[in-house]
Design a protein around this motif. Structure first.
Motif, PDB file in Angstrom:
ATOM      1  N   TYR A 315      -8.517 -31.209  -9.862  1.00 28.87           N
ATOM      2  CA  TYR A 315      -7.502 -32.254  -9.943  1.00 28.87           C
ATOM      3  C   TYR A 315      -7.486 -33.038  -8.635  1.00 28.87           C
ATOM      4  CZ  TYR A 315      -5.939 -29.359 -13.833  1.00 28.87           C
ATOM      5  OH  TYR A 315      -5.884 -28.623 -14.998  1.00 28.87           O
ATOM      6  N   VAL A 316      -7.702 -34.338  -8.726  1.00 30.37           N
ATOM      7  CA  VAL A 316      -7.620 -35.204  -7.547  1.00 30.37           C
ATOM      8  C   VAL A 316      -6.259 -35.881  -7.600  1.00 30.37           C
ATOM      9  CG1 VAL A 316      -8.687 -37.066  -6.242  1.00 30.37           C
ATOM     10  CG2 VAL A 316     -10.115 -35.566  -7.663  1.00 30.37           C
ATOM     11  N   ARG A 317      -5.418 -35.598  -6.607  1.00 28.23           N
ATOM     12  CA  ARG A 317      -4.044 -36.087  -6.599  1.00 28.23           C
ATOM     13  C   ARG A 317      -3.689 -36.709  -5.259  1.00 28.23           C
ATOM     14  NH1 ARG A 317      -2.030 -30.516  -9.482  1.00 28.23           N
ATOM     15  NH2 ARG A 317      -2.437 -31.120 -11.652  1.00 28.23           N
ATOM     16  N   GLU A 318      -2.741 -37.587  -5.322  1.00 28.21           N
ATOM     17  CA  GLU A 318      -2.287 -38.285  -4.123  1.00 28.21           C
ATOM     18  C   GLU A 318      -1.288 -37.424  -3.373  1.00 28.21           C
ATOM     19  OE1 GLU A 318       0.298 -42.287  -3.361  1.00 28.21           O
ATOM     20  OE2 GLU A 318      -1.456 -42.439  -4.702  1.00 28.21           O
ATOM     21  N   ALA A 319      -1.379 -37.437  -2.043  1.00 28.53           N
ATOM     22  CA  ALA A 319      -0.446 -36.685  -1.223  1.00 28.53           C
ATOM     23  C   ALA A 319       0.978 -37.144  -1.523  1.00 28.53           C
ATOM     24  CB  ALA A 319      -0.762 -36.887   0.251  1.00 28.53           C
ATOM     25  N   GLY A 320       1.858 -36.173  -1.734  1.00 31.36           N
ATOM     26  CA  GLY A 320       3.239 -36.478  -2.008  1.00 31.36           C
ATOM     27  C   GLY A 320       3.564 -36.736  -3.444  1.00 31.36           C
ATOM     28  N   SER A 321       2.553 -36.776  -4.329  1.00 30.27           N
ATOM     29  CA  SER A 321       2.808 -37.020  -5.736  1.00 30.27           C
ATOM     30  C   SER A 321       3.273 -35.751  -6.412  1.00 30.27           C
ATOM     31  CB  SER A 321       1.536 -37.542  -6.414  1.00 30.27           C
ATOM     32  OG  SER A 321       0.543 -36.522  -6.441  1.00 30.27           O
ATOM     33  N   PRO A 322       3.888 -35.860  -7.603  1.00 33.06           N
ATOM     34  CA  PRO A 322       4.274 -34.656  -8.342  1.00 33.06           C
ATOM     35  C   PRO A 322       3.074 -33.756  -8.589  1.00 33.06           C
ATOM     36  CG  PRO A 322       5.291 -36.586  -9.305  1.00 33.06           C
ATOM     37  CD  PRO A 322       4.299 -37.091  -8.288  1.00 33.06           C
TER      38      PRO A 322
END
Length: 326
Positions: A315-322
């Motif tokens: 999973y590639v996710r943005e810092a601070g995202s849910p």
């Protein structure tokens, strides 16, 4: 192209595995052979060795006397490092030339005796370790090379032990039986894992995760994650992106679906496209189809694994995202 690292201790049968893979169609890059080529008579490598260690390392024919050189550096750490600084860059250059000359859909098998010791495991899509009981290694080396048990034990002590190799291995081939047994194991590895992996890598196709059936907790899941994370770290830029083992396989002793869940955190989700997606696909982690942009509550990109024997959800996710780290 699929890059496979092959290693094993002295007398393990690694060369027999390489020969079988070559017969099946793999392109073999033999680090030992290359290390001899780059210091052959007339080469710049040999000239630099002589300049560093003196002409006492030359035999009567002007070739490198490897036994003499070995005796000089075996217990001399600075000398060993000086020798490695001469040989290793030249071997890497020659390896790159051979890889560049191979067909784009080739399975490249890098036969590297000190793969684990040199920290090279993350540079390959898959690491294969050949492992053999000590008693069998002693017997084989005495019979085939005339080596005394004390000499074999000395060389084994200078290499990584079996536990360290197993920790670096995606595949362990046990070579305690007959040559036919070994050939069968290599043939199965080639047909069921290496060839499909190479095709998936070429086609940018991820293996679909298995059906959601829980299996007994595997104590090697953390080791498997560590190998995958090391490959991802090496593949992506910037190199300091945060990687975490998430999901049930990250919880000790918890039964789970046999899928390694990994989270890669990026400063901005837009960074997950373009170059980063290509870097992950090249490293063996193509984008899973129809993952879109996640959900409004959890924007993400999802990659899988091209390795048919190791399902992954990355999973590639943005810092601070849910769902992402804070």
């Amino acid at each position: 192209m699929l890059m496979v690292g092959l290693t094993g201790g002295i007398g393990s049968g690694k060369s027999a595995v390489a020969a079988r893979l070559a017969g099946l169609g793999a392109v073999i890059v033999d680090a030992d052979r290359l290390s001899r080529e780059v210091v052959a008579p007339g080469t710049e490598g040999l000239a630099e060795i002589v300049a560093t260690f003196g002409d006492r390392v030359l035999g009567p024919d002007g070739a490198l006397d490897r036994a003499v050189l070995g005796s000089l550096v075996f217990t001399d750490e600075p000398g060993r490092r000086a020798l490695e600084a001469i040989i290793h860059p030249r071997v890497r250059t020659r390896t790159a030339e051979l890889v560049a000359a191979a067909p784009p859909d080739a399975v490249i098998v890098n036969d590297v005796p000190l793969l684990v010791e040199s920290g090279l495991a993350p540079t390959y899509h898959l690491v294969v370790v050949v492992q053999t009981a000590l008693s069998i290694r002693l017997e084989r080396l005495a019979r085939d090379r005339g080596m005394a048990p004390a000499e074999v034990r000395r060389r084994i002590a200078a290499q990584a032990d079996d536990a360290r190799r197993r920790a670096a291995a995606d595949v362990v081939l046990t070579n305690d039986g007959t040559r036919d047994d070994l050939h069968h194991a290599v043939d199965v590895l080639w047909a069921e894992r290496l060839l499909p992996y190479a095709v998936n890598l070429r086609d940018r196709r991820a293996v679909q995760p298995p059906r959601p059936e829980r299996v007994e907790a595997d104590p090697t899941w953390p080791e498997q994650y560590a190998r995958l994370a090391a490959r991802i770290h090496r593949a992506v830029t910037p190199a300091d992106l945060r990687i975490d083992h998430i999901g049930a396989t990250a919880v000790p002793d918890l039964d789970s679906v046999d899928v390694i869940d990994i989270q890669l955190t990026v400063p901005c989700l837009g960074d997950a496209d373009g170059a980063l997606a290509e870097q992950l696909a090249d490293a063996g982690f193509p984008r899973l189809p129809e993952t879109g942009r996640g959900t409004p509550c959890r924007p993400e990109r999802v990659h899988g694994s091209a390795d048919p024997a190791r399902p992954v959800c990355l999973y590639v996710r943005e810092a601070g995202s849910p769902g992402g780290p804070r």
